[in-house]
Design a protein around this motif. Sequence first.
Motif, PDB file in Angstrom:
ATOM      1  N   GLU A  81      31.499  30.605  30.586  1.00 52.66           N
ATOM      2  CA  GLU A  81      30.548  31.038  31.608  1.00 52.66           C
ATOM      3  C   GLU A  81      30.839  30.252  32.871  1.00 52.66           C
ATOM      4  OE1 GLU A  81      26.781  32.109  28.720  1.00 52.66           O
ATOM      5  OE2 GLU A  81      26.785  30.195  29.772  1.00 52.66           O
ATOM      6  N   ARG A  82      30.836  30.951  33.988  1.00 53.28           N
ATOM      7  CA  ARG A  82      31.053  30.295  35.275  1.00 53.28           C
ATOM      8  C   ARG A  82      29.803  30.483  36.121  1.00 53.28           C
ATOM      9  NH1 ARG A  82      36.031  30.995  39.578  1.00 53.28           N
ATOM     10  NH2 ARG A  82      35.455  29.162  40.792  1.00 53.28           N
ATOM     11  N   THR A  91      26.146  33.091  41.468  1.00 46.25           N
ATOM     12  CA  THR A  91      26.657  34.089  40.533  1.00 46.25           C
ATOM     13  C   THR A  91      26.897  33.445  39.181  1.00 46.25           C
ATOM     14  OG1 THR A  91      28.934  33.704  41.246  1.00 46.25           O
ATOM     15  CG2 THR A  91      27.760  35.541  42.271  1.00 46.25           C
ATOM     16  N   GLN A  93      28.998  34.367  35.712  1.00 45.86           N
ATOM     17  CA  GLN A  93      30.025  35.242  35.137  1.00 45.86           C
ATOM     18  C   GLN A  93      30.188  34.831  33.681  1.00 45.86           C
ATOM     19  OE1 GLN A  93      33.927  34.361  36.580  1.00 45.86           O
ATOM     20  NE2 GLN A  93      34.824  36.237  35.779  1.00 45.86           N
ATOM     21  N   ARG A  94      30.062  35.781  32.751  1.00 44.67           N
ATOM     22  CA  ARG A  94      30.228  35.493  31.326  1.00 44.67           C
ATOM     23  C   ARG A  94      31.398  36.309  30.801  1.00 44.67           C
ATOM     24  NH1 ARG A  94      24.971  36.201  28.596  1.00 44.67           N
ATOM     25  NH2 ARG A  94      24.593  34.148  29.477  1.00 44.67           N
ATOM     26  N   VAL A  95      32.367  35.619  30.191  1.00 46.81           N
ATOM     27  CA  VAL A  95      33.562  36.266  29.660  1.00 46.81           C
ATOM     28  C   VAL A  95      33.681  35.911  28.183  1.00 46.81           C
ATOM     29  CG1 VAL A  95      36.077  36.431  29.813  1.00 46.81           C
ATOM     30  CG2 VAL A  95      34.721  36.122  31.889  1.00 46.81           C
ATOM     31  N   GLU A 101      33.345  41.749  30.549  1.00 46.49           N
ATOM     32  CA  GLU A 101      32.834  40.694  31.433  1.00 46.49           C
ATOM     33  C   GLU A 101      31.502  41.125  32.033  1.00 46.49           C
ATOM     34  OE1 GLU A 101      33.946  39.199  35.841  1.00 46.49           O
ATOM     35  OE2 GLU A 101      35.603  39.191  34.401  1.00 46.49           O
ATOM     36  N   ARG A 102      30.575  40.156  32.138  1.00 43.27           N
ATOM     37  CA  ARG A 102      29.271  40.437  32.747  1.00 43.27           C
ATOM     38  C   ARG A 102      29.070  39.505  33.928  1.00 43.27           C
ATOM     39  NH1 ARG A 102      24.397  41.521  29.292  1.00 43.27           N
ATOM     40  NH2 ARG A 102      23.757  42.204  31.356  1.00 43.27           N
ATOM     41  N   ARG A 103      28.368  40.024  34.957  1.00 38.94           N
ATOM     42  CA  ARG A 103      28.066  39.228  36.158  1.00 38.94           C
ATOM     43  C   ARG A 103      26.607  39.420  36.537  1.00 38.94           C
ATOM     44  NH1 ARG A 103      32.049  37.210  39.631  1.00 38.94           N
ATOM     45  NH2 ARG A 103      34.127  37.773  38.972  1.00 38.94           N
ATOM     46  N   TRP A 104      26.015  38.323  36.987  1.00 37.06           N
ATOM     47  CA  TRP A 104      24.676  38.347  37.543  1.00 37.06           C
ATOM     48  C   TRP A 104      24.735  37.644  38.889  1.00 37.06           C
ATOM     49  CZ3 TRP A 104      25.839  37.201  32.534  1.00 37.06           C
ATOM     50  CH2 TRP A 104      25.263  37.995  31.543  1.00 37.06           C
ATOM     51  N   SER A 105      23.970  38.128  39.826  1.00 38.21           N
ATOM     52  CA  SER A 105      23.925  37.510  41.145  1.00 38.21           C
ATOM     53  C   SER A 105      22.467  37.261  41.514  1.00 38.21           C
ATOM     54  CB  SER A 105      24.583  38.435  42.162  1.00 38.21           C
ATOM     55  OG  SER A 105      24.636  37.807  43.421  1.00 38.21           O
TER      56      SER A 105
END
Length: 170
Positions: A81-82, A91, A93-95, A101-105
């Motif tokens: 997770e970044r 943001t 980012q989960r990989v 891949e999923r992203r939340w902002s």
Amino acid sequence: MARHTLPPAPRVFFDAILHPHRSLGRHGFRVLMGVVILVNLLIAGIFAANGAWPVVPFCGLDVLILWLAFRVNNRSARLYERVRLTDTDLTVQRVAWNKPERRWSFQPNWLRVTMDDPPRHGSQVTLTSHGQSVTVGAFLTPDERADFAKALRGALARWRSTPCRPEPVP
């Protein structure tokens, strides 16, 4: 001749990449499997010498099962997770190896970072803003989650106190 200038890179206030901990490296795995194979060969040899040859395949089966378990475990270690806080947003980012891949902002002005204090085994770091929330670092130990939450709160405080930061977007 027209000159093209790139927009300035956003300032980064926080950038963390979270990985699950794996205590056994590649060399340790090879040593462990070598020892397990040698012990199984010794046991299989003793059973075969005493006429119990049907036991021999089962000595290889447990080695195969152990190898498969480590393979599945190492695949899950590819998860990361970044969490990145810039001038404009935060943001996540989960990989994972088996999922897209999923992203939340999130808009940092209204972002809340919550976690139990003191941290317990089931404590979670949750980022919440405008009805949207995401849990990060679920694979970390409670102390690591507490350290991460503290560092992220500090970065958000620096972001909020920085002069000339962009106005929040409603």
